[in-house]
Design a protein around this motif. Structure first.
Motif, PDB file in Angstrom:
ATOM      1  N   VAL A  16       0.886  -1.233  -0.040  1.00 51.32           N
ATOM      2  CA  VAL A  16       0.016   0.111  -0.179  1.00 51.32           C
ATOM      3  C   VAL A  16       0.880   1.215   0.019  1.00 51.32           C
ATOM      4  O   VAL A  16       0.544   2.197  -0.866  1.00 51.32           O
ATOM      5  N   PHE A  17       1.860   1.360   0.864  1.00 49.68           N
ATOM      6  CA  PHE A  17       2.916   2.527   0.878  1.00 49.68           C
ATOM      7  C   PHE A  17       3.631   2.589  -0.278  1.00 49.68           C
ATOM      8  O   PHE A  17       3.733   3.795  -0.973  1.00 49.68           O
ATOM      9  N   ALA A  18       4.055   1.188  -1.045  1.00 52.98           N
ATOM     10  CA  ALA A  18       4.770   1.684  -1.992  1.00 52.98           C
ATOM     11  C   ALA A  18       3.754   2.181  -3.358  1.00 52.98           C
ATOM     12  O   ALA A  18       4.216   2.701  -4.177  1.00 52.98           O
ATOM     13  N   LEU A  19       2.830   1.628  -3.529  1.00 52.89           N
ATOM     14  CA  LEU A  19       1.629   1.927  -4.534  1.00 52.89           C
ATOM     15  C   LEU A  19       1.494   3.576  -4.452  1.00 52.89           C
ATOM     16  O   LEU A  19       1.335   4.173  -5.337  1.00 52.89           O
ATOM     17  N   GLU A  20       1.097   3.923  -3.053  1.00 55.97           N
ATOM     18  CA  GLU A  20       0.752   5.487  -3.010  1.00 55.97           C
ATOM     19  C   GLU A  20       2.149   6.384  -3.251  1.00 55.97           C
ATOM     20  O   GLU A  20       2.051   7.311  -4.060  1.00 55.97           O
ATOM     21  N   LYS A  21       3.260   5.885  -3.224  1.00 52.60           N
ATOM     22  CA  LYS A  21       4.564   6.413  -3.610  1.00 52.60           C
ATOM     23  C   LYS A  21       4.645   6.653  -4.874  1.00 52.60           C
ATOM     24  O   LYS A  21       5.096   7.684  -5.437  1.00 52.60           O
ATOM     25  N   ALA A  22       4.437   5.545  -5.615  1.00 51.74           N
ATOM     26  CA  ALA A  22       4.683   5.434  -6.943  1.00 51.74           C
ATOM     27  C   ALA A  22       3.539   6.438  -7.905  1.00 51.74           C
ATOM     28  O   ALA A  22       3.855   7.231  -8.707  1.00 51.74           O
TER      29      ALA A  22
END
Length: 970
Positions: free
Chosen positions: A573-579
Motif C-alpha cells: 500500500v505504501f509503495a503504490l501510493e509513493k509511486a
C-alpha cells in the motif's frame, strides 16, 4: 375556495404563456397562488410569487393572506405575473428539475431586460447555456441563425462569436443540465436576484436598496457599497418615507447602537420594501412560518403584516422527506427531444454535480448496469433554528425553534433516476418507472422462490455447524473474487498502460499471486466438502465429511508459511501510493480503475483484504469451538486452528491498525480539496461526519473531519468531482467544548472555544452530539499530551483559513472554491473521483462514523444468498448479497463480475418484520430509512441472526465506551 361569483384572472407564466383562472371574488391570494402551482405541478412553489402593477404603476406582490378584491380593484383588467420571489444563494438547494427550469426562465428574462448585469464573458456563457437547452448541440449555421432571430441580451451581436465559442463546449448537455449550469453561473453574479428600490441617504445621495438571502444591501448604480447581514440587524422599521435599520451593538467598535436612515419616494414604496425584507428574513432564516400576533382588544398600531407560507427550511425538508411522482412538463422554447420526467443525469462527463450523488445515496439502491435505474430517494437535511416575529411597523430580529409542517400529501412510490457507477452516471436511455429496471433485479427478471424451492431448502442440514461452514464458503468466494481483482483485473490494466515501476510490479505479484493460488485451492476443497455434506444430509451420524475443522487447520498452517507475504501487504500500500505521487500517469490509471464497476470499494481496501480475512477466520473458528462439545471429533482441529490464527493475527495486528488508518487518510485526501500532506506519520482519524454550523446565515450543513491534532470542516464542492472543499481548520490544543442548547436555543448544539473564538455546531440528534463531544474531548486530551504534529494543512490553499473559527463566514469563503465549469475531456487526475465514499454517504444521510466504526466494519463482513422483497411487491427475489464497507452490494449470482446495485446502510434501521406487515414467512428482517422499506429473508435462523448482527454494526454507530465493553454475540 369560498363561495361567491367567479372572476376570471389572467396570469402570465415565466415562459410567457397566459392562463386564466376562475376564482371566487372573495378568495384570498393564497387560493390563486396554489391554483397556479397546481396547474404547473410545482412542488417547490414557495420560492415564487405573484406580482401585479398597482394603481400607482408600481409592481407589488400579491398578499397571500388578504382577499384579492381588497388588493386588486379591477381584477378582470389586471394581469398578474408568476415570477421568482426568493432567490436562494445556492442553486443546489433547488431539488426539483421543474423548479430549476423556472429559475432558468427567470434568469433569461432578467438578462433580456437588463436587470441582471454582468461582464460580457459571463453574459456570453449564460446565453450559451440557454441556447444549448433550446436548440441542443452546437451546429454553427443553426446557432448563428438562432441568435440572429432571438435576442437574449442587449447588444447581443457584439458577443455572438463568444456565445458560439461557449456553446461549442456544451456538446452532449441535456436541457436539465443546461439549467443547472446556467444557475451555477448566475448565482455567482452580484446582481443575481437583486431588485433595486430607489432611496437617498441623509445627505441626499441617490442610492438603491435591495434585500437578499443574507440581509439588506445598499447599491450605488449597479455597484454594491454596503451589506447589512441579518445577524447585525436588530430591527427593521419604517416611518412615513423613512426606512430605518437598527443595528446590534458592536463592542469591538465601541458602538452601543446605530440606526441607519434612508429616504424613499413615498410611504407606499417604503412599506413595500419593508414587507419584502420581512418576507426574505422569514423565508431564509426561520424554522417555520411565524405565528400570527393576537389582535389587540382596543387599539392597533402599525402594520400587522407577517410572512405567510413555508420557510426554505420547511420546503427543503418536505421535498427530501417525501417522494413525489415525476410528471413530465413542456419546455416551451426548447426544440430538444427530452423526457423531463427523468433525472437530468446522463453521463459521467455531463452529470449534474452534487445532485447526482444526492439523488442516489439517500435511502436508495445504487445501480451499476447499463440498463438499470435506481430508486430516487430523499435524504436528511440539517437542522435549522432561527425565527423572528414582526410587530406593527417594526420587525425585531429574534430567535426560536419549532418543528416544520407539511401541507401537501406525498405520493407513496419510488421514483426513477439514472444509474450511477461508483458515484458516476451511466446512460439512462430506456429507463422506465420501475423500482429496479435491471433484468436481474426487477420483479420479472429475478429468480423466483416458490413453495417447491422452499421445500428443497428445508431438506438441507439445519445444524449450526453446517451453517457456519456455509458462511465460510460464501465469504471465501467473495474473498477470492477480491484477490482476483488485484492479480487479474488490476494487473492487466497496469500491463496495458505500462506505467508501473518494475520493482512495484514485482512486489505486487510476489505478494498476492501466492495468496491467490492458496485460496483458490482452499475454496475448491471447501466446495467439495460442502457438496458432500449436503448430499449426506439424511444420514444420522456425522462422519469425516460433516466438518471443516481439518480444512481450516490445514489452510491456517499454510498461511503461516505465507506470513512473509502477509507482512509486506502494508508495504504494498505504501509503495503504490509513493509511486502514484511520483507518477501522475500511474495515479490517473489507478483513479480510472477505481471507477470501474468491478472495483466496487476503494482499491486499497482490496489490497488489505488478506489481513482482514484472518479476522474472519478467527470469528468462524471461535463460533465453531463454541458450538462443538469438547468431545466432538472436529473440536480439536478447530481449537488448534483457532490458536494458530490468533498467533498469526497477533503478529500482524499492530501493523494492521496503522495501515488501516493510513488507508482512511488516503481516501480522505482524495475526497478533500485544499488540503496537503494529510496522511502524515502520527496523524490518526477519529471521526468524520455532518454537523450544522451556526453562522450569520443560520444553520448550514458542514462536513467535519476530526483527527488527533486538528478539526477541519468543509462543504461539498460545486464541481463535477463532488469533492469537499475545506474552509477552516481548528487546532485542538487549548480547545474547550461545552453544551450550548440553552444558550442559543438550537437543539443538540455545543460550542467549541479555541484561540478566543467560538464555533457553534449542532448535531442531528442527542446521540450524535454525545459521540462528537466524547471524541472531541478525547482528541483534545491527546493533543494536550502530545508534542503536536504540523497542523498547518491548508497553507497551499487560498480559499481556506486556518487561524481558528470565526462566527460568521464571509461570502468569499463560501464561493471561492466554486470553480468554473469543467472542460469536456479534462484528463487530470482530479476529474476522476469516487462519488460513493463513506464521507459522501455521511453527507447525504446527515450522520457520522468514527474510526471505531471502521474497525467494527472490518470484522463484520458477510456474503450469501438473500431473498429480497419491496414494500409493495408480491414475490421474493433471490440475490447474492455482499455486505462490506457499510453497504450491501447485490449480484444475480456469486459468479457475477461486478455488483448490479448497492444500498448504503448508514442511517438505516434493521428490525424484525412484524405480524402487521403481512409477510407470513420465517426469518424475515426489515431495512427502514424514512419511507424506504426493504424486506430480506434468510433460509435459516442462524443466517437470520448473522445478517441482523452485521447490519446493525453499520446502522448503529458505536460510542467509544460501548465499543470497549462490547462482547461478540454467540
Amino acid at each position: 375556495m369560498p363561495p361567491g361569483r367567479l372572476v376570471p384572472i389572467r396570469v402570465v407564466l415565466l415562459d410567457d404563456s397566459e392562463e386564466i383562472f376562475d376564482i371566487s371574488h372573495r378568495a384570498s391570494g393564497r387560493v390563486l397562488f396554489e391554483m397556479v402551482c397546481l396547474h404547473l405541478n410545482l412542488i417547490e412553489g414557495d420560492y415564487f410569487g405573484l406580482e401585479y402593477q398597482s394603481h400607482h404603476r408600481k409592481m407589488v406582490w400579491l398578499d397571500l393572506l388578504k382577499p384579492i378584491r381588497k388588493q386588486i380593484t379591477r381584477p378582470k383588467h389586471t394581469i398578474l405575473r408568476f415570477v421568482v420571489k426568493f432567490f436562494p444563494p445556492d442553486h443546489t438547494l433547488l431539488l426539483e428539475e421543474l423548479t430549476r427550469y423556472l429559475f432558468a426562465l427567470q434568469v433569461r428574462q432578467d438578462l433580456a431586460s437588463g436587470r441582471l448585469t454582468c461582464s460580457d464573458a459571463s453574459a456570453a456563457l449564460l446565453v450559451s447555456h440557454i441556447i444549448q437547452s433550446e436548440i441542443g448541440d452546437f451546429e454553427e449555421t443553426q446557432c448563428r441563425q438562432h441568435l440572429l432571430n432571438t435576442n437574449y441580451i442587449p447588444d447581443q451581436m457584439a458577443l455572438m462569436d463568444k456565445i458560439m465559442e461557449f456553446h461549442h463546449k456544451h456538446i452532449g448537455q441535456t436541457p436539465a443540465e443546461s439549467d443547472y449550469r446556467l444557475l451555477e453561473v448566475a448565482c455567482r453574479l452580484e446582481m443575481y436576484g437583486i431588485r433595486l428600490h430607489p432611496a437617498k441617504d441623509r445627505e441626499g445621495t441617490k442610492l438603491s436598496l435591495s434585500v437578499a438571502h443574507g440581509g439588506v444591501l445598499v447599491f450605488q448604480g449597479h455597484n454594491r457599497i454596503n451589506n447589512f447581514n441579518w445577524s447585525k440587524i436588530r430591527k427593521l422599521s419604517f416611518k412615513r418615507r423613512r426606512f430605518l435599520i437598527k443595528l446590534r451593538a458592536d463592542p469591538s467598535q465601541n458602538v452601543n447602537q446605530d440606526t441607519l436612515e434612508f429616504l424613499m419616494a413615498s410611504r407606499d414604496c417604503c412599506k413595500m420594501f419593508w414587507k419584502i425584507c420581512v418576507e426574505y428574513h422569514a423565508f431564509f432564516r426561520l424554522f417555520e412560518e411565524p405565528r400570527p400576533k393576537p389582535k389587540p382588544v382596543l387599539f392597533s398600531r402599525g402594520s400587522s403584516f407577517r410572512f405567510s407560507g413555508r420557510t426554505q427550511k420547511q420546503v427543503i425538508d418536505y421535498v427530501k422527506e417525501n417522494e413525489f411522482k415525476k410528471l413530465p412538463f413542456d419546455r416551451k422554447h426548447s426544440r430538444v427531444q427530452y423526457n423531463s420526467s427523468l433525472s437530468p443525469l446522463r453521463s459521467a462527463q455531463h452529470q449534474v454535480p452534487n445532485q447526482a450523488v444526492k439523488q442516489s445515496w439517500e435511502g436508495s439502491f445504487l445501480v451499476s448496469s447499463e440498463d438499470s435505474a435506481v430508486i430516487r430517494p430523499h435524504g436528511d437535511s440539517s437542522p435549522s433554528t432561527q425565527r423572528n416575529g414582526c410587530s406593527d411597523q417594526t420587525y425585531p430580529i429574534q430567535e426560536d425553534n419549532r418543528s416544520p409542517t407539511a401541507k401537501q400529501q406525498p405520493i407513496d412510490r419510488a421514483e426513477v433516476t439514472c444509474a450511477l457507477v461508483n458515484g458516476h452516471a451511466d446512460d439512462c436511455r430506456g429507463a422506465t418507472p420501475s423500482p429496479l429496471i435491471s433484468p436481474m433485479l426487477n420483479d420479472t427478471g429475478a429468480i423466483r422462490v416458490d413453495d417447491e424451492e422452499d421445500n428443497r431448502r428445508k431438506n438441507c442440514p439445519a445444524d449450526n455447524a453446517y451453517c457456519i461452514a456455509k458462511e465460510l464458503l460464501s465469504t471465501e468466494r467473495t474473498y477470492l473474487k477480491d484477490l482476483e481483482l488485484i492479480t487479474v483485473s488490476f494487473q492487466r490494466v497496469l500491463d496495458e498502460e505500462d506505467c508501473i515501476p518494475d520493482t512495484l510490479k514485482t512486489l505486487l505479484s510476489s505478494t498476492y499471486e501466492p495468496l491467490h493460488s492458496h485460496h483458490t485451492h482452499f475454496l475448491q476443497e471447501l466446495e467439495e466438502r460442502l457438496s458432500l455434506w449436503e448430499g449426506r444430509c439424511n444420514i444420522q451420524g456425522k462422519g469425516e465429511i460433516q466438518c471443516v475443522g481439518d480444512l481450516l487447520l490445514k489452510t491456517v498452517q499454510e498461511l503461516k508459511g505465507l506470513s512473509a507475504q502477509l507482512q509486506i501487504i502494508s508495504e504494498c500500500v505504501f509503495a503504490l501510493e509513493k509511486a502514484c505521487v511520483a507518477s501522475h500517469r500511474l495515479e490517473h490509471v489507478c483513479r480510472e480503475f477505481e471507477l470501474q464497476k468491478v472495483c466496487y470499494i476503494p482499491l486499497n481496501v482490496f489490497l488489505l483484504s488478506p489481513l482482514h480475512r484472518l479476522l474472519h477466520y478467527r470469528q468462524i473458528l471461535d463460533r465453531l469451538c463454541k458450538h462443538y462439545d469438547p468431545t466432538h471429533t472436529d473440536y480439536s482441529n478447530c481449537r488448534a486452528a483457532l490458536d494458530d490464527v490468533c498467533e498469526l493475527e497477533a503478529a500482524l495486528h499492530p501493523g494492521l491498525e496503522e495501515i488501516e488508518n493510513y488507508q482512511k487518510l488516503l481516501e480522505l485526501q482524495k475526497d478533500l480539496i485544499g488540503v496537503e500532506d494529510l496522511a502524515l506519520t502520527g496523524r490518526q482519524l477519529i471521526r468524520l461526519g455532518c454537523l450544522s454550523k451556526l453562522s450569520g446565515k443560520g444553520l448550514q450543513q458542514r462536513m467535519f473531519f476530526l483527527f488527533n491534532d486538528v478539526l477541519m470542516y468543509s462543504t461539498r464542492g460545486i464541481t463535477s468531482t463532488n469533492q469537499f472543499t475545506v474552509h477552516r481548520q481548528l487546532p485542538l490544543h487549548g480547545m474547550t467544548i461545552r453544551e450550548s442548547e440553552d444558550e442559543w436555543g438550537v437543539p443538540h448544539s455545543f460550542t467549541l472555544m479555541v484561540q478566543q473564538q467560538s464555533l457553534v455546531v449542532a448535531a442531528c440528534s442527542e446521540s450524535e452530539m454525545e459521540k462528537w463531544m466524547e471524541d472531541l474531548k478525547m482528541a483534545v486530551d491527546i493533543a494536550e499530551e502530545s508534542n503536536g504534529l504540523n497542523t498547518d494543512l491548508l497553507t497551499a490553499s487560498k480559499d481556506v483559513k486556518s487561524s481558528g473559527a470565526s462566527e460568521v463566514e464571509s461570502e468569499d469563503d463560501l464561493t471561492g472554491s466554486r470553480t468554473s465549469l469543467p472542460r469536456n475531456g479534462n484528463s487530470s487526475a482530479n476529474t476522476f473521483h469516487r462519488g460513493n465514499t463513506t464521507a459522501h454517504v455521511c453527507w447525504h444521510r446527515n450522520t457520522s462514523v468514527s474510526m471505531l466504526d471502521f474497525s467494527i466494519a472490518i470484522e463484520n463482513k458477510l456474503s450469501g444468498n438473500l431473498l429480497r422483497k419491496f414494500k409493495n411487491s408480491n414475490g421474493w427475489q433471490k440475490l447474492w448479497v455482499v455486505f462490506t464497507n457499510f453497504t450491501l452490494f447485490f449480484y444475480k449470482t456469486h459468479e457475477d463480475e461486478y455488483p448490479l446495485a448497492s444500498l448504503p446502510l448508514l442511517g438505516y434501521s434493521v428490525t424484525h418484520a412484524g405480524e402487521s406487515e403481512n409477510i407470513h414467512k420465517d426469518h424475515v428482517f426489515k431495512l427502514h430509512f424514512k419511507s424506504h422499506i426493504y424486506y430480506f429473508r434468510t433460509d435459516s435462523e442462524y443466517f437470520f441472526e448473522r445478517w441482523i448482527t452485521v447490519i446493525r454494526s453499520a446502522t448503529v454507530s458505536a460510542s467509544r465506551t460501548r465499543y470497549l465493553n462490547r462482547t461478540e454475540p454467540d
